[in-house]
Design a protein around this motif. Structure first.
Motif, PDB file in Angstrom:
ATOM      1  N   GLU A   1       0.806  -1.218   0.000  1.00 59.19           N
ATOM      2  CA  GLU A   1       0.000   0.000   0.000  1.00 59.19           C
ATOM      3  C   GLU A   1       0.843   1.273   0.000  1.00 59.19           C
ATOM      4  O   GLU A   1       0.389   2.310  -0.488  1.00 59.19           O
TER       5      GLU A   1
ATOM      6  N   GLY B   1       4.665   1.057  -0.283  1.00 58.24           N
ATOM      7  CA  GLY B   1       5.975   0.860  -0.879  1.00 58.24           C
ATOM      8  C   GLY B   1       7.131   0.921   0.088  1.00 58.24           C
ATOM      9  O   GLY B   1       8.295   0.933  -0.332  1.00 58.24           O
TER      10      GLY B   1
ATOM     11  N   GLN C   1      12.076   3.070   0.678  1.00 60.42           N
ATOM     12  CA  GLN C   1      10.819   3.031  -0.064  1.00 60.42           C
ATOM     13  C   GLN C   1      11.120   2.661  -1.509  1.00 60.42           C
ATOM     14  O   GLN C   1      12.039   3.204  -2.133  1.00 60.42           O
TER      15      GLN C   1
ATOM     16  N   ASP D   1      10.720   2.247  -5.598  1.00 56.25           N
ATOM     17  CA  ASP D   1      10.364   3.178  -6.668  1.00 56.25           C
ATOM     18  C   ASP D   1       8.953   2.884  -7.188  1.00 56.25           C
ATOM     19  O   ASP D   1       8.237   3.794  -7.614  1.00 56.25           O
ATOM     20  N   GLU D   2       8.564   1.613  -7.149  1.00 54.87           N
ATOM     21  CA  GLU D   2       7.233   1.216  -7.584  1.00 54.87           C
ATOM     22  C   GLU D   2       6.676   0.186  -6.616  1.00 54.87           C
ATOM     23  O   GLU D   2       7.439  -0.608  -6.050  1.00 54.87           O
ATOM     24  N   TRP D   3       5.358   0.209  -6.424  1.00 54.93           N
ATOM     25  CA  TRP D   3       4.716  -0.785  -5.561  1.00 54.93           C
ATOM     26  C   TRP D   3       3.277  -0.998  -6.045  1.00 54.93           C
ATOM     27  O   TRP D   3       2.749  -0.179  -6.832  1.00 54.93           O
TER      28      TRP D   3
ATOM     29  N   GLU E   1       0.095  -0.669  -5.118  1.00 60.27           N
ATOM     30  CA  GLU E   1      -1.028   0.272  -5.035  1.00 60.27           C
ATOM     31  C   GLU E   1      -0.562   1.718  -5.131  1.00 60.27           C
ATOM     32  O   GLU E   1      -1.198   2.634  -4.594  1.00 60.27           O
ATOM     33  N   GLN E   2       0.525   1.924  -5.842  1.00 58.54           N
ATOM     34  CA  GLN E   2       1.119   3.262  -5.940  1.00 58.54           C
ATOM     35  C   GLN E   2       0.164   4.293  -6.529  1.00 58.54           C
ATOM     36  O   GLN E   2       0.134   5.446  -6.102  1.00 58.54           O
ATOM     37  N   ASP E   3      -0.623   3.888  -7.509  1.00 57.34           N
ATOM     38  CA  ASP E   3      -1.510   4.827  -8.193  1.00 57.34           C
ATOM     39  C   ASP E   3      -2.879   4.950  -7.530  1.00 57.34           C
ATOM     40  O   ASP E   3      -3.723   5.720  -8.002  1.00 57.34           O
TER      41      ASP E   3
ATOM     42  N   THR F   1      -2.325   7.996  -1.746  1.00 62.01           N
ATOM     43  CA  THR F   1      -1.326   9.031  -1.504  1.00 62.01           C
ATOM     44  C   THR F   1      -0.602   8.700  -0.200  1.00 62.01           C
ATOM     45  O   THR F   1      -1.229   8.264   0.764  1.00 62.01           O
ATOM     46  N   THR F   2       0.700   8.879  -0.181  1.00 63.49           N
ATOM     47  CA  THR F   2       1.481   8.665   1.038  1.00 63.49           C
ATOM     48  C   THR F   2       2.088   9.988   1.482  1.00 63.49           C
ATOM     49  O   THR F   2       2.422  10.842   0.646  1.00 63.49           O
TER      50      THR F   2
END
Length: 369
Positions: free
Chosen positions: A54, A56, A95, A97-99, A101-103, A106-107
Motif C-alpha cells: 500500500e 511501498g 521506499q 520506486d514502484e509498488w 497500489e502506488q496509483d 497518496t502517502t
C-alpha cells in the motif's frame, strides 16, 4: 473481524519521529497501511507486507504490537462491520520506486501530533500520539546552569566564585548520546539479520557504534569520579550506563559471532528478535531524556519501562520457539544447531540488557520522583 496494521516511522536528524500515513482508496481519509491476516505469514509479517503493497515502504517490523483500535468497515451492501486492528511498529529503511497500489493511494510523512490529528479513530489517535511524547519544557533545574552563566556575565566577582564551585557533569548529555548508539546499533543489527550482500557493512557499523558507546561510558565514569555534585546517586549513574553499555556490547558479540561462523542466512525467529531490539532501543532513546525532570515525567517513564519489560517477555517466547525449531531442523547437522544457538543466545542477552535498563530507570523514579 480482525486486521493488522503497520505504523511506519523514521527518526529525523533533529531526533523527532515522523510517521507515514496513506489515504484509503474509497474515502481518501488518512489511515495506516493495514489489511487482513495473510495465510502463511505471522501477524507482524502480514502488516509489513501491507506496508509494502500500500505504501511501498520496506523495513523492520516489531512482532510485539503497540496497541489496537477499532473502526467500522462499510460493505457494498451498506452495512457496517466492526473491525479490530492490531498495530505493529515498523521501522522504515527505504521506499521502493514502484509498488502495487502506488496509483491508488497518496502517502505522506507526518509529525506525531499532525498524524494523530489526521486520523479519525480515537484509539488510533491515542496510539500515534503516545508513540513518542514531546519533551517537556525545561524545568527550573534545567534552567539553573543557564541562569548561573547569565549572572556570572553580569557580576564578574560571582563568575570567579563560580569557577571554584564543583560542576555537575555532563551525565544527561552522555546518557542521551549513548542511547543514540543503541538506536544505530539496533538498526544495523536488524539489517544484518535480513541477510543479503551488505552483511560486512552492517557488522562494521555495529562495531563502530560499540566503540563510540565505550568512549561515552568511559566519559561517564570519569565524570563520576571527578564531579562533586551528581544528579543521582553515583551507583545509580554507573549502574544505568553499565547496562546500556552491556546492550551494545551484546550487539557487538552477535555481529562477531555472525562474522566468525560466516552465517549468511538467518531464521525468521532471529529476525523477529532483532525487530524487538529495534523497538527496545527506540523506547530507551525516548526514556533517557526524560530523566532530566523525573517528577513530571514519572508517569511516562513508567509506561516506557513497562513496554521494555513487555518486549523482553515476548522476546523470551520467540527465543524458545526459535530454539525448538532449530533443534528439529538440525538433527543431522549438529554444528548448525551450535551456531544458531550461539546467535540466539546473544540476541536474548541484548533484550535482557534492555530489561535491565528498565529496572534501573524504575529505580531512579522510585528514589527521586
Amino acid at each position: 473481524m480482525r486486521q493488522v496494521a503497520a505504523l511506519p516511522y523514521r527518526p529525523e536528524a533533529d531526533g523527532n519521529i515522523r510517521v507515514m500515513l496513506i489515504t484509503s482508496r474509497e474515502t481518501q481519509r488518512w489511515v495506516l497501511p493495514k489489511g487482513n491476516l495473510i495465510k502463511g505469514l505471522r501477524a507482524h509479517e502480514a502488516a509489513a507486507q501491507e506496508a509494502y503493497e500500500e505504501a511501498g515502504v520496506e523495513g523492520i517490523a516489531c512482532p510485539t504490537l503497540i496497541g489496537s483500535y477499532t473502526y467500522a468497515k462499510r460493505r457494498k451492501t451498506g452495512l457496517a462491520r466492526t473491525v479490530a486492528v492490531d498495530v505493529f511498529p515498523f521501522a522504515v529503511t527505504g521506499q521502493a520506486d514502484e509498488w502495487p497500489e502506488q496509483d491508488e493511494r497518496t502517502t505522506a510523512w507526518f509529525t506525531l501530533p499532525n498524524a494523530a490529528a489526521a486520523v479519525d479513530e480515537p484509539e488510533l489517535k491515542a496510539i500515534i500520539a503516545g508513540f513518542r511524547d514531546p519533551l517537556p519544557a525545561p524545568g527550573l533545574t534545567d534552567r539553573v546552569p543557564a541562569m548561573r552563566e547569565e549572572i556570572g556575565r553580569k557580576i564578574p566577582v560571582l563568575r570567579w566564585f563560580q569557577s571554584l564551585m564543583p560542576k555537575q557533569g555532563r551525565f544527561f548529555e552522555l546518557f542521551e548520546a549513548h542511547s543514540q548508539t543503541l538506536v544505530a546499533g539496533a538498526d544495523a543489527l536488524a539489517r544484518l539479520m535480513q541477510g543479503g550482500a551488505d552483511l560486512h557493512a552492517h557488522i562494521r557499523e555495529i562495531v563502530m557504534q560499540e566503540d563510540r558507546a565505550d568512549d561515552i561510558a568511559r566519559d561517564v565514569l570519569q565524570d563520576v569520579r571527578r564531579t562533586f555534585v551528581t544528579p543521582f546517586d553515583r551507583s545509580a549513574i554507573t549502574g544505568l550506563i553499565g547496562v546500556m553499555d552491556d546492550a551494545i556490547d551484546q550487539m557487538n558479540q552477535t555481529a562477531k559471532a555472525v562474522a566468525l561462523f560466516e552465517v549468511q542466512e538467518f531464521a525468521p525467529h532471529m529476525r523477529d528478535m532483532s525487530g524487538i531490539i529495534v523497538e527496545a532501543a527506540r523506547v530507551t532513546a525516548e526514556a533517557i531524556p526524560l530523566l532530566r525532570s523525573l517528577a513530571p515525567n514519572a508517569g511516562r517513564l513508567h509506561t516506557l519501562t513497562e513496554r521494555l519489560i513487555e518486549l523482553e517477555g515476548h522476546a523470551d517466547e520467540i527465543h524458545d520457539a526459535g530454539l525448538k525449531t532449530l533443534f528439529r531442523t538440525c538433527r543431522e547437522h549438529p554444528m548448525d544447531f551450535v551456531v544458531g544457538q550461539e546467535i540466539y543466545g546473544h540476541l536474548e542477552k541484548i533484550v535482557d540488557r534492555f530489561e535491565d535498563v528498565a529496572n534501573e530507570i524504575q529505580g531512579l523514579v522510585i528514589d527521586h520522583a
